[in-house]
Motif scaffolding. Structure first.
Motif, PDB file in Angstrom:
ATOM      1  N   GLU A  54     -37.080 -20.598  35.262  1.00  0.00           N
ATOM      2  CA  GLU A  54     -37.824 -19.437  34.763  1.00  0.00           C
ATOM      3  C   GLU A  54     -39.256 -19.458  35.287  1.00  0.00           C
ATOM      4  OE1 GLU A  54     -37.322 -19.692  30.539  1.00  0.00           O
ATOM      5  OE2 GLU A  54     -35.609 -18.328  30.556  1.00  0.00           O
ATOM      6  N   HIS A  55     -39.862 -20.647  35.335  1.00  0.00           N
ATOM      7  CA  HIS A  55     -41.220 -20.781  35.865  1.00  0.00           C
ATOM      8  C   HIS A  55     -41.246 -20.503  37.367  1.00  0.00           C
ATOM      9  CE1 HIS A  55     -45.237 -22.349  36.587  1.00  0.00           C
ATOM     10  NE2 HIS A  55     -44.735 -23.145  37.517  1.00  0.00           N
ATOM     11  N   ARG A  56     -40.240 -20.986  38.094  1.00  0.00           N
ATOM     12  CA  ARG A  56     -40.208 -20.892  39.549  1.00  0.00           C
ATOM     13  C   ARG A  56     -39.840 -19.484  40.029  1.00  0.00           C
ATOM     14  NH1 ARG A  56     -39.820 -24.945  43.198  1.00  0.00           N
ATOM     15  NH2 ARG A  56     -39.413 -26.419  41.518  1.00  0.00           N
ATOM     16  N   LEU A  57     -38.886 -18.836  39.348  1.00  0.00           N
ATOM     17  CA  LEU A  57     -38.327 -17.583  39.843  1.00  0.00           C
ATOM     18  C   LEU A  57     -38.759 -16.360  39.047  1.00  0.00           C
ATOM     19  CD1 LEU A  57     -34.698 -18.858  40.495  1.00  0.00           C
ATOM     20  CD2 LEU A  57     -36.488 -18.479  42.193  1.00  0.00           C
ATOM     21  N   GLY A  58     -39.164 -16.534  37.789  1.00  0.00           N
ATOM     22  CA  GLY A  58     -39.557 -15.399  36.982  1.00  0.00           C
ATOM     23  C   GLY A  58     -38.358 -14.612  36.478  1.00  0.00           C
ATOM     24  N   PRO A  59     -38.580 -13.351  36.053  1.00  0.00           N
ATOM     25  CA  PRO A  59     -37.529 -12.564  35.414  1.00  0.00           C
ATOM     26  C   PRO A  59     -36.651 -11.761  36.383  1.00  0.00           C
ATOM     27  CG  PRO A  59     -39.591 -11.379  35.297  1.00  0.00           C
ATOM     28  CD  PRO A  59     -39.902 -12.686  35.988  1.00  0.00           C
ATOM     29  N   ILE A  60     -36.685 -12.078  37.690  1.00  0.00           N
ATOM     30  CA  ILE A  60     -35.948 -11.271  38.658  1.00  0.00           C
ATOM     31  C   ILE A  60     -34.441 -11.494  38.538  1.00  0.00           C
ATOM     32  CG2 ILE A  60     -37.848 -11.300  40.306  1.00  0.00           C
ATOM     33  CD1 ILE A  60     -36.279 -13.432  41.888  1.00  0.00           C
ATOM     34  N   GLN A  61     -33.674 -10.539  39.071  1.00  0.00           N
ATOM     35  CA  GLN A  61     -32.223 -10.659  39.121  1.00  0.00           C
ATOM     36  C   GLN A  61     -31.832 -11.728  40.140  1.00  0.00           C
ATOM     37  OE1 GLN A  61     -30.701  -8.935  36.286  1.00  0.00           O
ATOM     38  NE2 GLN A  61     -29.200  -8.424  37.834  1.00  0.00           N
ATOM     39  N   LEU A  62     -30.859 -12.536  39.784  1.00  0.00           N
ATOM     40  CA  LEU A  62     -30.367 -13.582  40.668  1.00  0.00           C
ATOM     41  C   LEU A  62     -28.884 -13.396  40.914  1.00  0.00           C
ATOM     42  CD1 LEU A  62     -32.061 -16.682  38.968  1.00  0.00           C
ATOM     43  CD2 LEU A  62     -32.861 -15.466  40.993  1.00  0.00           C
ATOM     44  N   SER A  63     -28.444 -13.850  42.065  1.00  0.00           N
ATOM     45  CA  SER A  63     -27.020 -13.894  42.379  1.00  0.00           C
ATOM     46  C   SER A  63     -26.606 -15.355  42.406  1.00  0.00           C
ATOM     47  CB  SER A  63     -26.746 -13.256  43.746  1.00  0.00           C
ATOM     48  OG  SER A  63     -27.063 -11.882  43.728  1.00  0.00           O
ATOM     49  N   ALA A  64     -25.463 -15.648  41.830  1.00  0.00           N
ATOM     50  CA  ALA A  64     -25.002 -17.034  41.769  1.00  0.00           C
ATOM     51  C   ALA A  64     -23.515 -17.113  42.034  1.00  0.00           C
ATOM     52  CB  ALA A  64     -25.323 -17.646  40.411  1.00  0.00           C
ATOM     53  N   VAL A  65     -23.116 -18.184  42.705  1.00  0.00           N
ATOM     54  CA  VAL A  65     -21.705 -18.501  42.886  1.00  0.00           C
ATOM     55  C   VAL A  65     -21.491 -19.875  42.263  1.00  0.00           C
ATOM     56  CG1 VAL A  65     -19.831 -18.910  44.519  1.00  0.00           C
ATOM     57  CG2 VAL A  65     -21.576 -17.171  45.019  1.00  0.00           C
ATOM     58  N   ARG A  66     -20.566 -19.954  41.315  1.00  0.00           N
ATOM     59  CA  ARG A  66     -20.303 -21.200  40.599  1.00  0.00           C
ATOM     60  C   ARG A  66     -18.923 -21.738  40.970  1.00  0.00           C
ATOM     61  NH1 ARG A  66     -20.540 -20.899  34.195  1.00  0.00           N
ATOM     62  NH2 ARG A  66     -22.755 -20.641  34.663  1.00  0.00           N
ATOM     63  N   LEU A  67     -18.870 -23.039  41.196  1.00  0.00           N
ATOM     64  CA  LEU A  67     -17.622 -23.704  41.554  1.00  0.00           C
ATOM     65  C   LEU A  67     -17.468 -24.929  40.665  1.00  0.00           C
ATOM     66  CD1 LEU A  67     -15.611 -23.023  43.906  1.00  0.00           C
ATOM     67  CD2 LEU A  67     -16.647 -24.893  45.169  1.00  0.00           C
ATOM     68  N   MET A  68     -16.402 -24.970  39.890  1.00  0.00           N
ATOM     69  CA  MET A  68     -16.123 -26.129  39.050  1.00  0.00           C
ATOM     70  C   MET A  68     -15.443 -27.203  39.883  1.00  0.00           C
ATOM     71  SD  MET A  68     -17.262 -24.891  36.187  1.00  0.00           S
ATOM     72  CE  MET A  68     -16.723 -26.131  34.997  1.00  0.00           C
ATOM     73  N   PHE A  69     -15.724 -28.480  39.580  1.00  0.00           N
ATOM     74  CA  PHE A  69     -15.034 -29.558  40.259  1.00  0.00           C
ATOM     75  C   PHE A  69     -14.649 -30.647  39.259  1.00  0.00           C
ATOM     76  CE2 PHE A  69     -19.587 -30.469  40.616  1.00  0.00           C
ATOM     77  CZ  PHE A  69     -19.677 -31.808  40.252  1.00  0.00           C
TER      78      PHE A  69
END
Length: 200
Positions: A54-69
């Motif tokens: 939150e400190h580094r990126l702020g309130p902007i929209q992010l895209s994420a890809v999650r992979l379980m292992f």
């Protein structure tokens, strides 16, 4: 178990190797030079990571890809970057203009593939160097702000999280962004033990 400086350096080197392999694959896909570098890794608790991002990126929209292992180590890895950078990358990969993208299918499919390449590159590096075996789930695409993206209620609050921040650039398109690899490792002590054996 708290890792030593040498063990952190070894983890960083393994992630660098994996990211380098992923960059080579993406170079071929893009037909344009892409550089991925991991300048450092840090270790957090789930609450500390949320505060850090939150400190580094702020309130902007992010895209994420999650992979379980799962396997000798278990957890999940996520590829996270700002949505505007994600859109530019999709445009470059698909040779489409940004305003013509079908964000509900083309963007998700393309970014899931990129996430698959980068995360598998890193996990493959860890697997090969430590002699560990992993099984992977299908990638999941998520788009939201940090506070909603990192919903740690589904995780054990005592989990150890490795944050690796990579600088991402595509020279021909002047695209830059941050790729954040997040590993929740429920068997962190096993990872450190494996590192100790490998580098003794």
């Amino acid at each position: 178990m708290t890792p030593t400086v040498e063990q952190i350096d070894a983890l960083q080197e393994m992630i660098n190797i994996g990211v380098g392999r992923a960059a080579s694959v993406l170079n071929e896909m893009l037909e344009s030079h892409i550089s991925l570098q991991v300048p450092y890794i840090k270790i957090f608790s789930p609450s500390e990571l949320t505060e850090e991002l939150e400190h580094r990126l702020g309130p902007i929209q992010l895209s994420a890809v999650r992979l379980m292992f799962t396997g000798s180590l278990s957890g999940n890895a996520q590829l996270v970057f700002p949505t505007d950078s994600a859109s530019k990358l999709v445009s470059l990969l698909t040779q489409d203009e940004l305003d013509s993208l079908d964000l509900d299918s083309l963007k998700i499919g393309t970014l899931s593939e990129v996430g698959n390449i980068v995360i598998n590159g890193v996990m493959g590096s860890i697997s090969n160097l430590l002699g560990q075996h992993f099984n992977y789930s299908l990638p999941i695409y998520i788009e939201d702000t940090v506070d909603h993206l990192l919903t740690w209620s589904e995780f054990d609050p005592n989990l150890v999280i490795l944050l690796a921040q990579a600088r991402f650039s595509v020279e021909s398109m002047h695209i830059q962004g941050d790729i954040i690899l997040i590993f929740t490792v429920s068997s962190f002590d096993s990872l450190i033990d494996s590192l100790q054996l490998q580098y003794e």
